[in-house]
Enzyme design. Structure first.
Site, PDB file in Angstrom:
ATOM      1  N   ARG A 105       0.838  -1.196   0.000  1.00 39.55           N
ATOM      2  CA  ARG A 105       0.000   0.000   0.000  1.00 39.55           C
ATOM      3  C   ARG A 105       0.872   1.245   0.000  1.00 39.55           C
ATOM      4  NH1 ARG A 105      -1.869   0.984   4.293  1.00 39.55           N
ATOM      5  NH2 ARG A 105      -1.188  -0.781   5.534  1.00 39.55           N
TER       6      ARG A 105
ATOM      7  N   TYR B 286      -1.647  -3.534  -6.557  1.00 38.13           N
ATOM      8  CA  TYR B 286      -1.419  -4.207  -5.271  1.00 38.13           C
ATOM      9  C   TYR B 286      -2.692  -4.218  -4.400  1.00 38.13           C
ATOM     10  CZ  TYR B 286      -0.255  -5.188  -0.540  1.00 38.13           C
ATOM     11  OH  TYR B 286      -0.287  -5.730   0.709  1.00 38.13           O
TER      12      TYR B 286
ATOM     13  N   GLY C 102      -4.425  -3.747  -1.262  1.00 39.02           N
ATOM     14  CA  GLY C 102      -5.203  -2.663  -0.679  1.00 39.02           C
ATOM     15  C   GLY C 102      -5.371  -1.458  -1.594  1.00 39.02           C
TER      16      GLY C 102
ATOM     17  N   LYS D  61      -9.843  -2.539   1.717  1.00 37.60           N
ATOM     18  CA  LYS D  61      -9.617  -1.372   2.565  1.00 37.60           C
ATOM     19  C   LYS D  61     -10.423  -0.159   2.107  1.00 37.60           C
ATOM     20  CE  LYS D  61      -7.148  -3.672   5.338  1.00 37.60           C
ATOM     21  NZ  LYS D  61      -5.778  -4.026   5.344  1.00 37.60           N
TER      22      LYS D  61
ATOM     23  N   HIS E 268     -10.458  -2.432  11.559  1.00 37.08           N
ATOM     24  CA  HIS E 268      -9.355  -3.263  11.043  1.00 37.08           C
ATOM     25  C   HIS E 268      -9.074  -4.367  12.076  1.00 37.08           C
ATOM     26  CE1 HIS E 268      -4.895  -3.227   9.458  1.00 37.08           C
ATOM     27  NE2 HIS E 268      -5.606  -4.137   8.850  1.00 37.08           N
TER      28      HIS E 268
ATOM     29  N   SER F 197      -1.218  -3.332  10.291  1.00 39.10           N
ATOM     30  CA  SER F 197      -0.848  -4.197   9.182  1.00 39.10           C
ATOM     31  C   SER F 197       0.436  -4.969   9.505  1.00 39.10           C
ATOM     32  CB  SER F 197      -0.633  -3.362   7.927  1.00 39.10           C
ATOM     33  OG  SER F 197      -1.818  -2.653   7.635  1.00 39.10           O
ATOM     34  N   ALA F 198       0.396  -6.261   9.211  1.00 43.75           N
ATOM     35  CA  ALA F 198       1.527  -7.162   9.446  1.00 43.75           C
ATOM     36  C   ALA F 198       1.957  -7.194  10.920  1.00 43.75           C
ATOM     37  CB  ALA F 198       2.706  -6.828   8.530  1.00 43.75           C
ATOM     38  N   CYS F 199       0.978  -7.138  11.822  1.00 48.24           N
ATOM     39  CA  CYS F 199       1.276  -7.210  13.253  1.00 48.24           C
ATOM     40  C   CYS F 199       0.560  -8.376  13.933  1.00 48.24           C
ATOM     41  CB  CYS F 199       0.929  -5.894  13.934  1.00 48.24           C
ATOM     42  SG  CYS F 199       2.020  -4.563  13.419  1.00 48.24           S
ATOM     43  N   GLY F 200       0.091  -9.349  13.166  1.00 54.01           N
ATOM     44  CA  GLY F 200      -0.339 -10.591  13.794  1.00 54.01           C
ATOM     45  C   GLY F 200      -1.810 -10.945  13.765  1.00 54.01           C
ATOM     46  N   LYS F 201      -2.633 -10.260  12.973  1.00 55.69           N
ATOM     47  CA  LYS F 201      -4.068 -10.613  12.956  1.00 55.69           C
ATOM     48  C   LYS F 201      -4.302 -12.010  12.375  1.00 55.69           C
ATOM     49  CE  LYS F 201      -5.376  -6.942  10.736  1.00 55.69           C
ATOM     50  NZ  LYS F 201      -4.019  -6.378  10.683  1.00 55.69           N
ATOM     51  N   THR F 202      -3.745 -12.275  11.188  1.00 53.53           N
ATOM     52  CA  THR F 202      -3.975 -13.587  10.571  1.00 53.53           C
ATOM     53  C   THR F 202      -3.482 -14.691  11.498  1.00 53.53           C
ATOM     54  OG1 THR F 202      -3.756 -12.604   8.395  1.00 53.53           O
ATOM     55  CG2 THR F 202      -3.520 -15.001   8.523  1.00 53.53           C
TER      56      THR F 202
ATOM     57  N   ASP G 157      -9.042  -9.742   9.103  1.00 49.70           N
ATOM     58  CA  ASP G 157      -8.577  -8.384   8.766  1.00 49.70           C
ATOM     59  C   ASP G 157      -9.602  -7.287   9.032  1.00 49.70           C
ATOM     60  OD1 ASP G 157      -6.233  -6.993   7.670  1.00 49.70           O
ATOM     61  OD2 ASP G 157      -7.537  -6.425   6.011  1.00 49.70           O
TER      62      ASP G 157
ATOM     63  N   ASN H 225       6.610  -8.393   1.877  1.00 47.78           N
ATOM     64  CA  ASN H 225       5.144  -8.249   1.888  1.00 47.78           C
ATOM     65  C   ASN H 225       4.489  -9.188   0.861  1.00 47.78           C
ATOM     66  OD1 ASN H 225       2.689  -7.107   2.840  1.00 47.78           O
ATOM     67  ND2 ASN H 225       2.608  -5.746   1.067  1.00 47.78           N
TER      68      ASN H 225
ATOM     69  N   ARG I 104       2.328 -12.318  -0.383  1.00 51.75           N
ATOM     70  CA  ARG I 104       1.047 -12.689   0.223  1.00 51.75           C
ATOM     71  C   ARG I 104       0.466 -13.947  -0.405  1.00 51.75           C
ATOM     72  NH1 ARG I 104      -1.565  -8.825   4.066  1.00 51.75           N
ATOM     73  NH2 ARG I 104       0.068  -7.282   4.332  1.00 51.75           N
TER      74      ARG I 104
ATOM     75  N   PHE J 198       2.984 -16.325  18.832  1.00 49.46           N
ATOM     76  CA  PHE J 198       2.272 -17.362  18.075  1.00 49.46           C
ATOM     77  C   PHE J 198       1.457 -18.268  19.020  1.00 49.46           C
ATOM     78  CE2 PHE J 198       6.027 -16.068  15.592  1.00 49.46           C
ATOM     79  CZ  PHE J 198       5.381 -15.576  14.470  1.00 49.46           C
TER      80      PHE J 198
HETATM   81  P1  GTP Z   1      -2.148  -7.609   7.481  1.00 51.53           P
HETATM   82  O1  GTP Z   1      -2.680  -8.671   6.596  1.00 51.53           O
HETATM   83  O2  GTP Z   1      -1.113  -6.769   6.824  1.00 51.53           O
HETATM   84  O3  GTP Z   1      -3.219  -6.752   8.073  1.00 51.53           O
HETATM   85  O4  GTP Z   1      -1.302  -8.336   8.642  1.00 51.53           O
HETATM   86  P2  GTP Z   1      -1.718  -9.174   9.956  1.00 51.53           P
HETATM   87  O5  GTP Z   1      -2.014  -8.257  11.069  1.00 51.53           O
HETATM   88  O6  GTP Z   1      -2.732 -10.194   9.604  1.00 51.53           O
HETATM   89  O7  GTP Z   1      -0.330  -9.895  10.333  1.00 51.53           O
HETATM   90  P3  GTP Z   1       0.112 -11.429  10.244  1.00 51.53           P
HETATM   91  O8  GTP Z   1      -0.628 -12.304  11.188  1.00 51.53           O
HETATM   92  O9  GTP Z   1       0.113 -11.832   8.822  1.00 51.53           O
HETATM   93  O10 GTP Z   1       1.613 -11.335  10.774  1.00 51.53           O
HETATM   94  C1  GTP Z   1       2.570 -10.493  10.177  1.00 51.53           C
HETATM   95  C2  GTP Z   1       3.954 -10.924  10.575  1.00 51.53           C
HETATM   96  O11 GTP Z   1       4.085 -10.918  11.990  1.00 51.53           O
HETATM   97  C3  GTP Z   1       4.292 -12.335  10.099  1.00 51.53           C
HETATM   98  O12 GTP Z   1       5.605 -12.372   9.606  1.00 51.53           O
HETATM   99  C4  GTP Z   1       4.149 -13.153  11.345  1.00 51.53           C
HETATM  100  O13 GTP Z   1       4.991 -14.280  11.325  1.00 51.53           O
HETATM  101  C5  GTP Z   1       4.534 -12.176  12.463  1.00 51.53           C
HETATM  102  N1  GTP Z   1       3.831 -12.487  13.729  1.00 51.53           N
HETATM  103  C6  GTP Z   1       2.510 -12.770  13.877  1.00 51.53           C
HETATM  104  N2  GTP Z   1       2.211 -13.085  15.167  1.00 51.53           N
HETATM  105  C7  GTP Z   1       3.367 -12.994  15.856  1.00 51.53           C
HETATM  106  C8  GTP Z   1       3.714 -13.197  17.235  1.00 51.53           C
HETATM  107  O14 GTP Z   1       2.891 -13.551  18.088  1.00 51.53           O
HETATM  108  N3  GTP Z   1       5.017 -12.981  17.560  1.00 51.53           N
HETATM  109  C9  GTP Z   1       5.954 -12.611  16.636  1.00 51.53           C
HETATM  110  N4  GTP Z   1       7.209 -12.429  17.041  1.00 51.53           N
HETATM  111  N5  GTP Z   1       5.670 -12.422  15.325  1.00 51.53           N
HETATM  112  C10 GTP Z   1       4.391 -12.602  14.943  1.00 51.53           C
HETATM  113  C1  SPV Z   2      -2.912  -4.395   5.310  1.00 60.75           C
HETATM  114  O1  SPV Z   2      -1.971  -3.758   4.807  1.00 60.75           O
HETATM  115  O2  SPV Z   2      -3.411  -4.106   6.414  1.00 60.75           O
HETATM  116  C2  SPV Z   2      -3.454  -5.564   4.595  1.00 60.75           C
HETATM  117  C3  SPV Z   2      -3.041  -5.800   3.227  1.00 60.75           C
HETATM  118  O3  SPV Z   2      -4.307  -6.265   5.136  1.00 60.75           O
HETATM  119  S1  SPV Z   2      -3.864  -4.715   2.149  1.00 60.75           S
HETATM  120  O4  SPV Z   2      -4.993  -5.436   1.551  1.00 60.75           O
HETATM  121  O5  SPV Z   2      -2.940  -4.356   1.103  1.00 60.75           O
HETATM  122  O6  SPV Z   2      -4.339  -3.562   2.831  1.00 60.75           O
HETATM  123 MN    MN Z   3      -4.774  -5.527   7.209  1.00 57.73          MN
END
Ligand code: GTP
Ligand code: SPV
Ligand code: MN
Length: 580
Positions: A66, A196, A198, A205, A225, A247-252, A272, A363, A365, A489
């Site tokens: 994004r 890309y 988002g 988004k 979010h 974003s990328a802080c652990g939701k999935t 998400d 990033n 996916r 995790f």
């Molecule tokens: P978006 O799809 O961007 O919104 O991301 P998200 O919030 O779903 O994040 P996601 O669960 O994909 O995790 C992003 C990164 O953080 C990955 O590389 C994971 O391996 C890492 N991560 C997730 N959970 C943890 C945790 O509990 N501890 C640590 N150290 N890393 C984590």
């Molecule tokens: C984020 O960046 O929070 C995502 C990926 O979930 S995107 O769809 O590009 O926004």
């Molecule tokens: Mn997201």
């Protein structure tokens, strides 16, 4: 039918203006999908991977995340975009983008994609139409949103003024000529120059957060979010948790968490986005999406086996590396021998041990439908939604913020959200690892004035009969050498268990000015490899560090201007006084 006529007129105008060679209403029928994929393979946009319906797409090398600096809220009044958004005068935006869109579909097919967000047949259901020249976007939309003949029928009978109209063009993919524009008053999205996620899958988004947050403000609900999970306790109690992490802080990962504790079961509803509405006895939530668009790097048998097995079929991978036997690979998946050759995310032949940077894009996916997930909740398609018992806020915080703490009331909960901060990640272009405030994980996604948004959250006390409890969590505390103190995790189940026990009222707390902390003996931490000293650090309040934090939050609020709700500023002042 007037609705059809209005939408048809809109489409005709686009066709006249953008001049596509062909127009195709794309409802993702099996025949359409087959033709689309065949075309994409011929054009080098898709490659089959080994396994059942697994595909690779490589994006343009500059189009991988994004772009927050190219994302605009084009509200009539600048004040409505607020201090955190980029505002663009709607007239100026329309003139500029009309210039770019003119003739931009020449030589291309225009896909017209009628889609729905949220399960069909309930108060949450919304419709949109995305027009795009990108086959990759069409394919992704067919996995990430509800698309099909039933959706088309329902959309035609909806009020056309409620239908979100999105226009997307790949353009030349010029990084200096990218635009993601939102027009909240007319429910339009105009996106140019990026394919890309988002930026281009407009149901995600752009529709479900930026435009939906404005609709939610206007009609008394929340577009957030957040992931949604369903928890079953050993006593058989069902609870639901929503959690906002940036974003990328652990939701999935949290959404797909598997319990290692006897009697505890977790199912996923969404990873998400959550739409939440006041209901008869609480706040009800649905996931508006139909698929997962998950971060690949870091996903492994150890960290997230559910995601890994989900991606074994019907999955499109974007910008991952590929092994010689046609399997996707990314950093953190499973170690490969240093001299193994792979194709990197740009298709270059490399060896695992070379020092030329990551093989998969940080990033990169995977895109899989919800129904691929083995731990999907039975309620995933329930148009009523599920009742939320707890809301979690968390970010990447190397210091200060404990593993888990509970807000003492709704106002403190809103303060947790409003003062959230997190280190930036590769999900957006720009520097990675920089700590910034990201209120409710909505900094890039709130479609209106963030101060009004805080106020809107506070009004939930007036319309939600039983409010969820609010918690702050932090999986990302670091030691002096930068190593994560908490294993994260699977171990996160211990924080979730405590949260659940607070919801059922079966454990007590230690009260502090910043929130309620677990009593050490209530965290059993079975099988967690961590020292007593580290646990002590993660479950205590360092007053000196918190004084600094409280001042930093106050400074942030000041930077947002006068309209940060007084309730939040007063609450912060009383916390500061209590810390002295
Ligand atoms: P978006 O799809 O961007 O919104 O991301 P998200 O919030 O779903 O994040 P996601 O669960 O994909 O995790 C992003 C990164 O953080 C990955 O590389 C994971 O391996 C890492 N991560 C997730 N959970 C943890 C945790 O509990 N501890 C640590 N150290 N890393 C984590
Ligand atoms: C984020 O960046 O929070 C995502 C990926 O979930 S995107 O769809 O590009 O926004
Ligand atoms: Mn997201």
């Amino acid at each position: 039918m007037l609705g059809v006529e209005l939408l048809d007129r809109w489409l005709q105008e686009i066709i006249t203006h953008c001049q596509p060679d062909n127009t195709e209403v794309f409802i993702a029928s099996p025949e359409q999908l087959l033709i689309l994929k065949t075309r994409m393979i011929e054009d080098g946009l898709l490659e089959p991977l080994s396994g059942n319906e697994r595909w690779l797409h490589r994006s343009d090398s500059t189009d991988v995340a994004r772009m927050e600096h190219r994302t605009f809220i084009c509200s009539l009044h600048e004040r409505d975009a607020g201090p955190t958004n980029h505002w663009l005068d709607p007239q100026v935006a329309r003139e500029t983008l009309n210039g770019l869109f003119a003739g931009s579909f020449v030589g291309r097919t225009m896909y017209v994609i009628p889609y729905a967000m949220a399960p069909l047949g309930g108060v949450f259901t919304q419709f949109g139409i995305e027009v795009t020249d990108s086959p990759y976007v069409a394919l992704s939309m067919s996995m990430m949103t509800r698309v099909g003949p039933d959706v088309l029928d329902a959309l035609i009978s909806a009020d056309p003024l409620d239908v979100v109209r999105g226009m997307h063009c790949t353009g030349e993919l010029d990084p200096y000529n990218r635009w993601v524009c939102h027009f909240p008053e007319t429910r339009e999205i105009w996106s140019f120059g990026s394919n890309y996620g988002g930026n281009a899958l407009l149901g995600k988004k752009c529709h479900s957060l930026r435009l939906a947050s404005v609709m939610a403000r206007d009609t008394g609900w929340l577009a957030e979010h957040m992931l949604i999970i369903e928890l079953t306790t050993p006593a058989g109690e069902r609870q639901h948790i929503a959690a906002a992490f940036p974003s990328a802080c652990g939701k999935t990962n949290l959404a797909m968490l598997q319990s290692s504790l006897d009697g505890w079961d977790i199912r996923v509803l969404g990873d998400d986005i959550a739409w939440m509405r006041p209901g008869k006895d609480g706040l009800y939530a649905v996931n508006p999406e139909y698929g997962f668009f998950g971060v690949a790097p870091g996903t492994s048998e150890k960290t997230n086996p559910v995601a890994l097995s989900m991606t074994e079929r019907d999955t499109v991978f974007t910008n991952v590396a590929v092994t010689s036997d046609g399997n996707p690979w990314w950093e953190g998946m499973k170690p490969l021998d240093v001299d193994t050759s792979v194709l990197d995310w740009q298709g270059r032949s490399r060896t695992v041990g070379d020092c030329a940077g990551p093989l998969a894009h940080p990033n990169s996916r995977f895109t899989s439908p919800l129904t691929n997930c083995a731990t999907l909740s039975d309620s995933w398609n329930n148009p009523e939604g599920v009742r939320i018992d707890a809301i979690l806020f968390g970010g990447r915080r190397p210091t200060t913020i404990p593993l888990v703490m509970e807000a003492q009331d709704w106002t403190q909960g809103v303060l947790y959200g409003a003062s959230m901060a997190s280190q930036t990640t590769a999900a957006a272009t720009g520097a990675v690892g920089v700590l910034r405030r990201d209120p409710m994980a909505m900094l890039p996604f709130c479609g209106y004035n963030i101060c009004d948004y805080f106020g809107h959250w506070l009004t939930m006390t007036e319309c939600v009969p039983v409010l969820p409890k609010v918690f702050s969590v932090n999986w990302f505390r670091q030691d002096e050498s930068g190593k994560y103190i908490w294993p994260g995790f699977g171990a996160n189940i211990h924080a979730i268990k405590w949260i659940s026990e607070r919801v059922s009222g079966s454990v007590d707390v230690e009260t502090t000015p910043v929130g309620n902390l677990p009593i050490r003996s209530d965290l059993t931490l079975k099988d967690v490899d961590i020292s007593e000293a580290a646990i002590e650090l993660l479950t205590s309040v360092d007053k000196a560090a918190w004084m600094i934090e409280v001042d930093a939050i106050a400074a942030y609020f000041t930077s947002l201007g006068e309209t940060v709700p007084i309730e939040l500023r007063d609450r912060l002042d009383s916390i500061k006084a209590a810390l002295r």
